[in-house]
Structures are given as structure tokens and as C-alpha cells.
Design an enzyme around this catalytic site. Structure first.
Site: not given
Length: 550
Positions: A309, A493
Site C-alpha cells: 500500500d 523500512e
């Protein structure tokens, strides 16, 4: 029974009833499974659209000082008063977030990279056997690792990659606790939610539970498969719910039956509303199109279930978020994971002495493999890609999702050979494997690379004998991690794989987060495959300028 019931009915399947038990977890509580956007209604919308907090996720993670009913009553009275201050009202009736999430500090001067990762596991570990009344956090009976930053709860597919690192760092106890938590969630809610928040209950994430069971079985033995057979079955039943009712050419939930009778799966979310954690963003996205807002929102939610996403792979025009069409796509990565779940069920039933059920799931896996190879293979671009089930063709998007069929041994040998050529020629970059070929501004697109996709690619290529390409990807990714660590004294991340200097990735709805669970886990796992890369990471320390800045 809806998703927000405290206890979901579990697994009824072919050959009799199999009830998932709760033998794996102690009782915990309380929890409050109603998402705040439903509980607070207009008040929730007012707060989120006022942009009181820079991050939309902040408000749903706050703790109410009294009952939702009292807050709504007081809100209705207060907002009618002259000079009403909405931000002041929120500060009066909410606090937190609680837990605040881990504070991940940069590495200290001279701290070796692997030593830094070892110190992060306690920082990223959480224990929430009880939570405050009306909190959105869902309590869990055992400790778990969170990704870091704004992600202060456990996430489903992230956790598998963190568990890889925990096993390498001698923390089998914590990896096992995470598996037990996921079994508890299946027993309690009927599925593993996106994360342990009430607003995540309406969807799951890529189904890695079977791989988690296999990971723990490597340490604890094959009896692990039998121990978690009830939850493996319930996980399968969740993804296949509605299979017996769906007509050819139609979809029910996660299940799609094609006109020829082939049954495959898509990502899906039962709610048709803005996501609680990205409310203002979703309202804005829906305002940019003539499509019905509810349709846009459900497609955004389905994309969030994918873990990607967002990405151009979900967008009809490849660039504009409001064209999101996740519900129209059958993804090769999701369906390959369900092959592994079916194969794992077959193994678990065989170990449990049920040959008929073992044969049944073995056949289901073979049928799904055939469908993936037949429908999701793009011979022109030599990749597996998403299948537009309404129109019967692939999207022709070249993405790292093509590696999942190799990672899970779904690809044919010839398809694997062609994928390796495509990866080498199109997706391999200076800093590792690119996610897609498109730079859309979304975070699951170029120039970003993500740790889980590197691991999937490396293992997938090794599965089919492409050892040199696998090692090249691993080496470039580790060098990228090391470069950012030297420059910024942290792990993040996502990473920019196109810039040879090594930069943290960007794009998407929020700032790049540090921590970071799956980056740490994959780095350690790659080190277990390649000792020279482990040595490289072990020798890395923040450079002098970085150390002076801390």
C-alpha cells in the site's frame, strides 16, 4: 457473524467439523472490537478532516478518558458553543497514544551494525496482555515485535521476516511467542487481522501463517504442524469463505470463480469506508474521481491487505491512486501463498494420520499451481503478474511480485529461467531488487526496494539454481543497508535501490520509519546464507560525521 464479534465461528470443512481450539493461548482482555470511525461517527470524521494531527493514524491510537457515549454527548453540547476548539476538545478527552510505540534511537558511535540490531529486539518488543478501556489496541497473550516508528502494533506479514532474524539471533522464544499470538488471533477473530487494532479487523494481510509454522517446526520438530492444524485450517477457511456460493464469473469476498470454474483469490476488505488510520487521505483520494467513493475506499482497503500500500500495480492507469482496482485483480503472490497453505495443510493432515484430507489438499494445491501458471504468466514480459479476472488478461506490470511463485516453488523450471532473465535485465538495480519499473510517487514502486522482497527473490532464485543472481541481489541489498547505516546510524523500512550512494526510501502516505523489524530480520537471514555478507554487516559502524551528529 460480523468481523467485530469478539469470537468468530471457526472452521467447518469437508469430511466433518474441525473446530479450532484455544489451547495455544491464555485468556487476555479486555478488548473493544468496534473501529473508532464507526463508534464515533461524525465526530471521528470531523477530527480527521481537521488535520489536528500530522499523521492520520495518531487519533485512532489515542486512549479515550471516558466512554465513547459520554464523549459524543459532550461533543454535541460543546461544538454548539461559541469559539469551540476541536483540538482542545480532543486533548481534553483523549491521551496517548498508549502504548506510545518504541523509541528507536540511532546507533551510538562505533557501534557495529549487528550489535545494534541485537539491541533493537528488546526495544521493538511489546507486551499488551491488557489494554485501556475502549482502546483500539487488541490485547495479545504473548510478547511480540513491532516494526517501529508509527507502527506500534504487531503486523501480520511483517512478522514472518522479523521472525527470520529472531531465529538467527537466538531468540526462538520470541519467535514462538509471535506464532502463538497469531494462533490466538485466528482462534479469537477467525483470521489474523492486518494488525492488532480494531480498525484492522476487517482485513488480513498476505497469508504467511503456514510459513511461520514451518519456521518454528525447523526448531521444534514436525509435531508443530499437527499442533497448529486447527489454525491452519481456519486460516484457509477464512480466505476461501464463500467458495461454495460464488457463481462462475463472480466474486464473493476473497474468492473469485472464473467462467471456466477455476477458483482463485483476490485481496479484499469488507468495509466500504475510509481507513481509520488514513482517513483524510482516503477522503481526498475519493474526491479526485467521479467513481463512487465507497468503491474507491474498498479498493484502497483491499490494497492495504496486500501489504503493497500503495503501488502502481493496483492502479488502472498505473499512476493515479483514485484509479485503484485491487478487487479486479488476481495476484500471483497471494495465490502462491495459498498454494503453500494448501501444501502445509496436506502435510499436517498426513502427519495427523488423515490420508484423505492430505490427498484433498495436495490436489487443491496442484490445481491452483496449474491456474497460476496458465493465467498469471505473461509470456511477452516473462513474468508472473496480476490477472484482470473481469476481462481475462494480465495487467502486464513487471513487478517483484513475480518472485513469489519461485519463492514458493510454484513456477515451472522454464518460467523460472525466463523470470531470472527479466529480473537481471529489468529489476536488478545498484542497491538491490526494485519493486516495480514505475516511479509513481507511491512507496511500493521505484526507486524503492523492500527487505521482504529481497529475501523472497534470493530464496526463489536459489530454489531454481540461479545462485549467482541470488547472491548479487543479496550483496547489493546488504551494501545498501550498510551504506545507510554508516551515513545515518539507523535501519529503515525501505531503501532507494537506484541511488548508488544508498538512501532511505520515500514516497507514500507517511515519512519513512526507522527500526525496522523486517529490515533487521532479513539482514540477519541473508547473513546466514552468505557469511561474507554477515562479516560486512558485522564490520559496519556509523562514520565519523554521523557519530559527531548524534
Amino acid at each position: 457473524m460480523g468481523s467485530y464479534s469478539l469470537v468468530r465461528s471457526l472452521a467447518v470443512f469437508v469430511g466433518g467439523t474441525l473446530l479450532a481450539t484455544m489451547v495455544h493461548a491464555q485468556s487476555v482482555g479486555p478488548d473493544y472490537p468496534v473501529p473508532p470511525s464507526i463508534e464515533y461517527g461524525t465526530f471521528y470524521r470531523d477530527v480527521e478532516l481537521a488535520s489536528i494531527f500530522p499523521d492520520s493514524k495518531t487519533f485512532p491510537d489515542l486512549i479515550p478518558a471516558t466512554t465513547p457515549a459520554n464523549i459524543l454527548l459532550n461533543y454535541d453540547a460543546a461544538k454548539a458553543m461559541p469559539g469551540f476548539d476541536l483540538a482542545g476538545f480532543v486533548n481534553q478527552y483523549f491521551s496517548g497514544p498508549t502504548p506510545p510505540g518504541p523509541t528507536v534511537n540511532p546507533a551510538s558511535a562505533g557501534q557495529p551494525m549487528l550489535d545494534y540490531i541485537e539491541t533493537l529486539w528488546p526495544v521493538l518488543s511489546q507486551s499488551t496482555t491488557t489494554v485501556a478501556p475502549y482502546s483500539t489496541l487488541l490485547p495479545l497473550p504473548y510478547s511480540y515485535v513491532v516494526p517501529g516508528g508509527r507502527f506500534r502494533e504487531v503486523y501480520y506479514w511483517d512478522s514472518y521476516f522479523a521472525m527470520l532474524g529472531l531465529e538467527q539471533d537466538g531468540r526462538h522464544d520470541l519467535a514462538l511467542s509471535m506464532l502463538k499470538n497469531f494462533a490466538y488471533e485466528i482462534d479469537t477473530y477467525g483470521h489474523i487481522p492486518n494488525g492488532n487494532r480494531s480498525y484492522y479487523l476487517s482485513r488480513s494481510q498476505p497469508p504467511f501463517f503456514a510459513l511461520m509454522v514451518a519456521l518454528i517446526a525447523q526448531h521444534d520438530g514436525e509435531a508443530t504442524y499437527v499442533t497448529y492444524l486447527p489454525e491452519l485450517q481456519a486460516e484457509f477457511d477464512y480466505w476461501m469463505q464463500g467458495e461454495n456460493d460464488v457463481l462462475p464469473g463472480r466474486a464473493v469476498g476473497h474468492v473469485v470463480r472464473l467462467l471456466d470454474g477455476t477458483v482463485l483469490n483476490r485481496y479484499w476488505d469488507e468495509r466500504r469506508a475510509p481507513r481509520d488510520e488514513s482517513y483524510a487521505e482516503d477522503v481526498q483520494t475519493a474526491s479526485q474521481t467521479s467513481r463512487r467513493a465507497a468503491v474507491v475506499w474498498q479498493n484502497l482497503r483491499a490494497a492495504a491487505e496486500s501489504g503493497w500500500d500503495f503501488s502502481s500495480r493496483w492502479l488502472a492507469d498505473g499512476k493515479t491512486l483514485s484509479t485503484v482496482q485491487t478487487l479486479a485483480l488476481l495476484p500471483p503472490d497471494l495465490n502462491s501463498l495459498l498454494v503453500r497453505l494448501e501444501e502445509t495443510l496436506s502435510k499436517a493432515y498426513r502427519l495427523n494420520g488423515n490420508g484423505d484430507m492430505a490427498a484433498y489438499y495436495e490436489q487443491r494445491a496442484e490445481t491452483r499451481i496449474d491456474a497460476i501458471r496458465r493465467l498469471m504468466w505473461d509470456p511477452e514480459d516473462s513474468v508472473f503478474t496480476d490477472y484482470l479476472w473481469h476481462v481475462g488478461k494480465t495487467t502486464r506490470n513487471v513487478t517483484a511480485a513475480t518472485m513469489l511463485p519461485m519463492f514458493l516453488n510454484v513456477s515451472s523450471a522454464e518460467q523460472a529461467r525466463m523470470i531470472a532473465d527479466t529480473v537481471s535485465g529489468k529489476l536488478l538495480e545498484t542497491g538491490g531488487l526494485a519493486t516495480t519499473l514505475v516511479n509513481s510517487g507511491q512507496q511500493w514502486d521505484a526507486p524503492n526496494g523492500w527487505a521482504p522482497l529481497q529475501w523472497i527473490a534470493v530464496v526463489g532464485l536459489r530454489n531454481y539454481g540461479f545462485a549467482a543472481l541470488a547472491q548479487t541481489i543479496a550483496a547489493r541489498w546488504v551494501a545498501n543497508n550498510v551504506s545507510v547505516y554508516q551515513q545515518e546510524a539507523k535501519l529503515v523500512e525501505k531503501y532507494d535501490v537506484l541511488d548508488p550512494s544508498g538512501n532511505a526510501g520515500g514516497g507514500g502516505e507517511y515519512a519513512t520509519q526507522i527500526g525496522f523489524g523486517w529490515t533487521n530480520g532479513v539482514l540477519l537471514a541473508l547473513g546466514s546464507l552468505y557469511p561474507d555478507l554477515k562479516a560486512e554487516a558485522a564490520a559496519a559502524t556509523p562514520n565519523a560525521q554521523t557519530a559527531l551528529a548524534q
